[in-house]
Design a protein around this motif. Sequence first.
Motif, PDB file in Angstrom:
ATOM      1  N   VAL A  50      38.125  59.709  15.273  1.00 46.19           N
ATOM      2  CA  VAL A  50      37.115  60.201  14.218  1.00 46.19           C
ATOM      3  C   VAL A  50      35.619  60.575  14.772  1.00 46.19           C
ATOM      4  O   VAL A  50      35.057  59.780  15.374  1.00 46.19           O
ATOM      5  CB  VAL A  50      37.276  58.923  13.089  1.00 46.19           C
ATOM      6  CG1 VAL A  50      36.133  59.608  12.106  1.00 46.19           C
ATOM      7  CG2 VAL A  50      38.645  58.900  12.489  1.00 46.19           C
ATOM      8  N   ASP A  51      35.516  61.718  14.704  1.00 46.31           N
ATOM      9  CA  ASP A  51      33.812  62.229  15.264  1.00 46.31           C
ATOM     10  C   ASP A  51      34.080  61.908  16.568  1.00 46.31           C
ATOM     11  O   ASP A  51      33.020  61.325  17.002  1.00 46.31           O
ATOM     12  CB  ASP A  51      32.925  61.461  14.541  1.00 46.31           C
ATOM     13  CG  ASP A  51      31.846  62.132  14.633  1.00 46.31           C
ATOM     14  OD1 ASP A  51      31.686  63.501  14.837  1.00 46.31           O
ATOM     15  OD2 ASP A  51      30.640  61.512  14.414  1.00 46.31           O
ATOM     16  N   GLY A  52      35.095  61.985  17.520  1.00 45.95           N
ATOM     17  CA  GLY A  52      34.987  61.781  18.536  1.00 45.95           C
ATOM     18  C   GLY A  52      34.922  60.126  19.307  1.00 45.95           C
ATOM     19  O   GLY A  52      35.104  59.972  20.457  1.00 45.95           O
ATOM     20  N   LYS A  53      35.282  59.356  18.255  1.00 45.50           N
ATOM     21  CA  LYS A  53      35.298  58.008  18.751  1.00 45.50           C
ATOM     22  C   LYS A  53      36.638  57.134  18.099  1.00 45.50           C
ATOM     23  O   LYS A  53      37.241  57.898  17.316  1.00 45.50           O
ATOM     24  CB  LYS A  53      34.166  57.294  18.068  1.00 45.50           C
ATOM     25  CG  LYS A  53      32.730  57.762  18.644  1.00 45.50           C
ATOM     26  CD  LYS A  53      31.501  56.860  18.139  1.00 45.50           C
ATOM     27  CE  LYS A  53      30.293  57.617  18.613  1.00 45.50           C
ATOM     28  NZ  LYS A  53      30.320  56.908  20.239  1.00 45.50           N
ATOM     29  N   ASN A  54      36.796  56.295  18.692  1.00 44.83           N
ATOM     30  CA  ASN A  54      38.229  55.399  18.115  1.00 44.83           C
ATOM     31  C   ASN A  54      37.691  54.542  16.954  1.00 44.83           C
ATOM     32  O   ASN A  54      37.023  53.703  16.889  1.00 44.83           O
ATOM     33  CB  ASN A  54      38.607  54.570  19.239  1.00 44.83           C
ATOM     34  CG  ASN A  54      39.325  55.351  20.547  1.00 44.83           C
ATOM     35  OD1 ASN A  54      39.930  56.370  20.096  1.00 44.83           O
ATOM     36  ND2 ASN A  54      39.198  54.842  21.508  1.00 44.83           N
ATOM     37  N   MET A  55      38.725  55.008  15.905  1.00 42.37           N
ATOM     38  CA  MET A  55      38.818  54.160  14.653  1.00 42.37           C
ATOM     39  C   MET A  55      40.070  53.200  14.691  1.00 42.37           C
ATOM     40  O   MET A  55      41.012  54.173  14.751  1.00 42.37           O
ATOM     41  CB  MET A  55      38.253  55.079  13.520  1.00 42.37           C
ATOM     42  CG  MET A  55      38.428  54.012  12.113  1.00 42.37           C
ATOM     43  SD  MET A  55      37.897  55.157  10.771  1.00 42.37           S
ATOM     44  CE  MET A  55      36.064  55.286  11.022  1.00 42.37           C
ATOM     45  N   ASN A  56      39.966  52.032  14.345  1.00 41.77           N
ATOM     46  CA  ASN A  56      41.208  51.070  14.508  1.00 41.77           C
ATOM     47  C   ASN A  56      41.709  51.367  12.699  1.00 41.77           C
ATOM     48  O   ASN A  56      41.174  51.231  11.659  1.00 41.77           O
ATOM     49  CB  ASN A  56      40.992  50.041  14.638  1.00 41.77           C
ATOM     50  CG  ASN A  56      42.496  49.174  14.991  1.00 41.77           C
ATOM     51  OD1 ASN A  56      43.054  49.672  15.736  1.00 41.77           O
ATOM     52  ND2 ASN A  56      42.516  48.206  14.444  1.00 41.77           N
ATOM     53  N   VAL A  57      43.138  51.664  12.856  1.00 42.49           N
ATOM     54  CA  VAL A  57      43.705  51.693  11.462  1.00 42.49           C
ATOM     55  C   VAL A  57      45.023  50.800  11.660  1.00 42.49           C
ATOM     56  O   VAL A  57      45.758  50.435  12.721  1.00 42.49           O
ATOM     57  CB  VAL A  57      44.249  52.896  10.979  1.00 42.49           C
ATOM     58  CG1 VAL A  57      43.355  53.829  10.644  1.00 42.49           C
ATOM     59  CG2 VAL A  57      45.143  53.615  11.898  1.00 42.49           C
ATOM     60  N   HIS A 123      37.682  59.649   5.383  1.00 44.15           N
ATOM     61  CA  HIS A 123      38.842  60.986   4.967  1.00 44.15           C
ATOM     62  C   HIS A 123      39.454  61.445   6.179  1.00 44.15           C
ATOM     63  O   HIS A 123      40.458  61.708   6.438  1.00 44.15           O
ATOM     64  CB  HIS A 123      38.036  61.881   4.263  1.00 44.15           C
ATOM     65  CG  HIS A 123      38.992  63.101   3.603  1.00 44.15           C
ATOM     66  ND1 HIS A 123      38.813  64.114   4.446  1.00 44.15           N
ATOM     67  CD2 HIS A 123      39.736  63.205   2.985  1.00 44.15           C
ATOM     68  CE1 HIS A 123      39.597  65.182   3.668  1.00 44.15           C
ATOM     69  NE2 HIS A 123      40.302  64.337   2.791  1.00 44.15           N
ATOM     70  N   GLU A 124      38.472  61.657   7.386  1.00 45.31           N
ATOM     71  CA  GLU A 124      38.860  62.278   8.466  1.00 45.31           C
ATOM     72  C   GLU A 124      40.103  61.265   9.079  1.00 45.31           C
ATOM     73  O   GLU A 124      40.954  61.737   9.775  1.00 45.31           O
ATOM     74  CB  GLU A 124      37.953  62.177   9.579  1.00 45.31           C
ATOM     75  CG  GLU A 124      38.118  62.873  10.714  1.00 45.31           C
ATOM     76  CD  GLU A 124      37.028  63.202  11.815  1.00 45.31           C
ATOM     77  OE1 GLU A 124      37.225  63.644  13.106  1.00 45.31           O
ATOM     78  OE2 GLU A 124      35.746  63.351  11.316  1.00 45.31           O
ATOM     79  N   GLN A 128      43.585  62.560  10.093  1.00 48.49           N
ATOM     80  CA  GLN A 128      44.344  62.203  11.387  1.00 48.49           C
ATOM     81  C   GLN A 128      45.734  61.842  11.210  1.00 48.49           C
ATOM     82  O   GLN A 128      46.659  62.011  12.117  1.00 48.49           O
ATOM     83  CB  GLN A 128      43.487  61.577  12.388  1.00 48.49           C
ATOM     84  CG  GLN A 128      42.232  62.036  12.615  1.00 48.49           C
ATOM     85  CD  GLN A 128      42.332  63.289  13.734  1.00 48.49           C
ATOM     86  OE1 GLN A 128      43.368  63.609  14.306  1.00 48.49           O
ATOM     87  NE2 GLN A 128      41.292  64.435  13.651  1.00 48.49           N
ATOM     88  N   LEU A 129      46.125  60.933  10.234  1.00 46.48           N
ATOM     89  CA  LEU A 129      47.472  60.278  10.046  1.00 46.48           C
ATOM     90  C   LEU A 129      48.255  61.077   9.228  1.00 46.48           C
ATOM     91  O   LEU A 129      49.265  60.624   8.833  1.00 46.48           O
ATOM     92  CB  LEU A 129      47.161  58.812   9.372  1.00 46.48           C
ATOM     93  CG  LEU A 129      46.292  57.823  10.073  1.00 46.48           C
ATOM     94  CD1 LEU A 129      45.760  56.791   9.411  1.00 46.48           C
ATOM     95  CD2 LEU A 129      47.193  57.494  11.396  1.00 46.48           C
TER      96      LEU A 129
END
Length: 313
Positions: A50-57, A123-124, A128-129
């Motif tokens: 997300v926005d070039g960084k890692n977001m954990n889900v 939302h991004e 992505q998912l």
Amino acid sequence: MKKTITIIGKLIAALAIAIILFLAIVFLVNIVCNKMEQGKKESYGQFVTVDGKNMNVFIQGQGEETVVLLPGYGTAAPALDFKPLIDELSPFYKVVVIEPFGYGLSELTEKERSTENIVSEIHEALQQLNIERYILMGHSISGIYGLDYVNKYLNEVSAFVGLDSSVPTISEKKIGSPIIGTLKLLKKSGLARLQIKLGDDPYATLPYDDKTKEQLSILIHKNRFNPNQLNEAENMYANFRAAENLSFPKNLPVIFFIQADHKVTERWIPEHKKQIKDLVHGKVMTFEGDHYLYRTKAKEIVENFRAYMDEIK
């Protein structure tokens, strides 16, 4: 008199040295503990860019409908903290927990923690998912972010569920730079760790296994007062103000599960009722419990949520 002054001077010097030594020990212990905990930290979920960084889900369950869970402010590890609720929801739904930047295992971002940025990033992550239709379920401050979200992405959200969620009319107080500076110092000095150590363990009597409790403790120390959460605190007043003119779309089903007895304000229930009074499908349900209702009332919340969704079909 000279002798008295000398004694007092020595006592003050000894006290100053003792304080310096104490602070030095606290500082060093914090550094050592941080390094040790870094090695004990375990991965869960998956990263999305997300926005070039890692977001954990974190995703659990195979249901046809999807529930997206959003945390309250300062929740150290949302995917672990929501575990009782996830376990109750996942037999019926696909449950997706978003850990915003600065939360859980997600990276930090340099972007302001404004509602606009936070909502856009969530939302991004869902884009992505490839998740295009879902029920949004948010705790606490996510009531503010969720209000903005459902207005921007109404064609994607099928319902909103508030878990003792915030309302714009009961705003948080403005947090100034001096307070933020103090919190930064507490974090850097190690005093924040000491404060947690001396306080009550919020998970001690709750239905979390020992491994989960250990990971929660590690991530509390890691994420408390980090730059993103402090910036979010600075932006909180402005985010509440920005939501004052927003309302839930009339045809969007909305249900709130809230405290029956709020300790700070008597306006809690009335203001939530105001939010749903003009909706086609709106409901408020109260439970005896604290702000983190989903930790102790997960089963009741899911039972009533499912009944509500069946009613409106």
